[in-house]
Design an enzyme around this catalytic site. Structure first.
Site, PDB file in Angstrom:
ATOM      1  N   ASN A 159     -14.322   7.311   2.583  1.00  0.00           N
ATOM      2  CA  ASN A 159     -13.700   8.618   2.312  1.00  0.00           C
ATOM      3  C   ASN A 159     -14.628   9.488   1.467  1.00  0.00           C
ATOM      4  O   ASN A 159     -15.235   9.003   0.505  1.00  0.00           O
ATOM      5  CB  ASN A 159     -12.384   8.433   1.562  1.00  0.00           C
ATOM      6  N   THR A 215     -12.529   2.917   6.356  1.00  0.00           N
ATOM      7  CA  THR A 215     -13.060   4.278   6.472  1.00  0.00           C
ATOM      8  C   THR A 215     -13.639   4.696   5.124  1.00  0.00           C
ATOM      9  O   THR A 215     -12.973   4.589   4.101  1.00  0.00           O
ATOM     10  CB  THR A 215     -11.957   5.286   6.854  1.00  0.00           C
ATOM     11  N   TYR A 223     -18.911   1.874  -2.113  1.00  0.00           N
ATOM     12  CA  TYR A 223     -18.346   2.959  -2.942  1.00  0.00           C
ATOM     13  C   TYR A 223     -19.429   3.487  -3.872  1.00  0.00           C
ATOM     14  O   TYR A 223     -20.231   2.722  -4.403  1.00  0.00           O
ATOM     15  CB  TYR A 223     -17.186   2.435  -3.794  1.00  0.00           C
ATOM     16  N   GLU A 259     -12.702  11.045   6.636  1.00  0.00           N
ATOM     17  CA  GLU A 259     -12.988   9.607   6.552  1.00  0.00           C
ATOM     18  C   GLU A 259     -13.845   9.157   7.720  1.00  0.00           C
ATOM     19  O   GLU A 259     -13.542   9.477   8.862  1.00  0.00           O
ATOM     20  CB  GLU A 259     -11.683   8.808   6.624  1.00  0.00           C
ATOM     21  N   LYS A 318      -7.141  -2.911   4.772  1.00  0.00           N
ATOM     22  CA  LYS A 318      -6.008  -3.838   4.598  1.00  0.00           C
ATOM     23  C   LYS A 318      -4.986  -3.726   5.719  1.00  0.00           C
ATOM     24  O   LYS A 318      -4.549  -4.727   6.267  1.00  0.00           O
ATOM     25  CB  LYS A 318      -5.316  -3.561   3.261  1.00  0.00           C
TER      26      LYS A 318
END
Ligand SMILES: Cc1cc2nc3c(=O)[nH]c(=O)nc-3n(C[C@H](O)[C@H](O)[C@H](O)COP(=O)(O)O)c2cc1C
Ligand SMILES: Nc1ncnc2c1ncn2[C@@H]1O[C@H](COP(=O)(O)OP(=O)(O)O)[C@@H](O)[C@H]1O
Ligand SMILES: [Mg+2]
Length: 155
Positions: free
Chosen positions: A29, A27, A91, A79, A21
């Site tokens: 994480n 990245t 994710y 990251e 954003k």
């Protein structure tokens, strides 16, 4: 540099949502548990190497280890920005990385634009370094190629 090349594998978790954003540079994480598994004396800073999501292709990456002084994080993060355009977020997937070289320490910046420019220079530096034979050879490491039918949790 000590500890390099460093191999690491772990689940991709949520961060602060700033990478995409605010910076335009997502990245992936690692979880706190994976961050804590890193050698305690590994230098914080910006690194480069190779990365692979699940059983996907191996791509160049840049990596940040530390407290993101621009944002004054209180927890250490690790990251990875993969130098590749993905169609979707990933994710919960397993990210495998090998860190092969170090670029610079983490810094604070006067503006968001200055931070973004620094990261863009890191990406260009990583692309150049990773084409050199000593770094390029790690792209082919067996670490990225699990035997057929095996998953990362099998022993
Ligand atoms: C190559 C690279 C270099 C970075 N350099 C710095 C830095 O010098 N200082 C800093 O505060 N953060 C640095 N960052 C970290 C960003 O601030 C961080 O990725 C961003 O805040 C996104 O965090 P999030 O994943 O929690 O959304 C760097 C990130 C990358 C990928
Ligand atoms: N090239 C890429 N490198 C890293 N993550 C990417 C990339 N493309 C898409 N993503 C997705 O974006 C997420 C990271 O975005 P970011 O804004 O940093 O959010 P967060 O703060 O949750 O880490 C990753 O977890 C991944 O799912
Ligand atoms: Mg992130």
């Amino acid at each position: 540099m000590r500890h390099l090349p460093y191999f690491c594998r772990g689940e991709v978790v949520k961060g602060f949502g700033r990478g995409s954003k605010e910076l335009g540079i997502p990245t992936a994480n690692f979880s706190e548990q994976v961050v804590e598994s890193f050698p305690p004396d590994i230098s914080t800073g910006i690194y480069y190497g190779w990365a692979c999501v699940g059983n996907g292709d191996v791509h160049k990456m840049v990596l940040s280890i530390g407290w993101n002084p621009f944002y004054k994080n209180t927890k250490k993060s690790v990251e990875t920005h993969i130098i590749h355009t993905f169609k979707e977020d990933f994710y919960g997937e397993i990210l495998s990385i090998v860190i092969t070289g170090y670029i610079r320490p983490e810094k604070n910046f006067d503006s968001l634009d200055a931070l973004i420019s620094a990261i863009q220079e890191d990406i260009e530096e990583a692309k150049r370094q990773l084409d050199l034979p000593e770094h390029r050879k790690l792209k082919e490491d067996n670490f990225f190629h699990l035997p057929e039918g095996k998953t990362v949790n099998d022993n």
